[in-house]
Design a protein around this motif. Sequence first.
Motif, short mmCIF file in Angstrom:
data_model
loop_
_atom_site.label_atom_id
_atom_site.label_comp_id
_atom_site.label_asym_id
_atom_site.label_seq_id
_atom_site.Cartn_x
_atom_site.Cartn_y
_atom_site.Cartn_z
N LEU A 148 33.03 68.39 -1.34
CA LEU A 148 33.23 69.58 -0.53
C LEU A 148 34.71 69.86 -0.34
N MET A 156 31.37 75.43 6.33
CA MET A 156 30.44 75.08 5.27
C MET A 156 29.12 74.60 5.85
N ARG A 157 28.06 74.92 5.15
CA ARG A 157 26.72 74.48 5.55
C ARG A 157 26.00 73.95 4.32
N THR A 158 25.73 72.67 4.31
CA THR A 158 25.07 72.04 3.16
C THR A 158 23.59 72.41 3.15
N LEU A 159 23.09 72.78 1.97
CA LEU A 159 21.70 73.19 1.81
C LEU A 159 20.86 72.15 1.10
N ILE A 267 26.66 69.08 -4.57
CA ILE A 267 26.26 69.48 -3.23
C ILE A 267 26.15 71.00 -3.22
N HIS A 269 25.97 74.26 -1.23
CA HIS A 269 26.36 74.59 0.13
C HIS A 269 26.81 76.04 0.25
#
Length: 305
Positions: A148, A156-159, A267, A269
């Motif tokens: 990241l 940031m938002r991890t999906l 990742i 995101h």
Amino acid sequence: MQDLNDLFYFSQVVSHGGFAPAGRALKIPKSKLSRRVAQLEERLGVRLIERSSRRFRVTDIGKTFFDQSQIAVSAAERAEALVAASLTEPKGVVRFSCPTGLIEVISPMLPDFLSLYPRVRIEIVATDRRVDVIAERIDVALRVRTDLDTDAALTMRTLARSQRILLASPALANALKGVDIALLANVPTLSSSDEGGESTWILEGPDGQTHTHTHIARLSCSDFAAIRAAAIAGLGVALLPDHTCAAALRSGALVRIFPEWAAKEGIVHLVFTTRTGLPPVVRAWIDHLAARFRAGSVEPAEHAH
């Protein structure tokens, strides 16, 4: 606990340069403001304002306290604004950037969102380059990175997680007898790079081993669907994200080869500019994407449960 109203009254008195003008602006008796500020000073144990019949002066500690009070009051006002915004119907435009390889995943997520919010428009920028979220007026960017980014201006938002795995048609897989990853050099390959020339796959295996496979692919194309189709046709071995080939693996059209080897996990995101004050339409889109991605892996929405 500190009463935020006292901070508000104090900041207004300082901003207006006195109790009388602040009282007129707020339509509150001067005596009430004076009493509340005096109670605040008593709780803090310091004098914030020096006042007499002819003089009004903010003390040094009062000036410092005023700066912090402004921050606290502003934060409270923003919080209330967010609640009010959440009660209104999302409307407007969302500019959303997405890697080309994930358009296939995102597409099934669009109809129900747009049906739910008929006053919303979505503009998708499909690109594999790194977009400048701020300069290009992108509200939300979907990215896949092995690490990241660290940027104080971005949230940031991890999906989910995504991993590129080695795939081949059943017939080609049967021809690869043995478990030695070096056998990869004996078969044609398919590359998702559009740069041409040599391609390099860096694979991670058991016990932290790595294997670098440099090759000239029989077919190179940045479109995952084209490489997947070529792999199903038996034209070569492909290294593709697991979400791109999930259906083909289930149907048996593709087989995973050298299953202990894969590229470094990516990742998946979202990136956006701020966590507070997001327009309701942007917040709704972010929450919709988060709800539709499967925990732990990426898969087209029609297969998500």
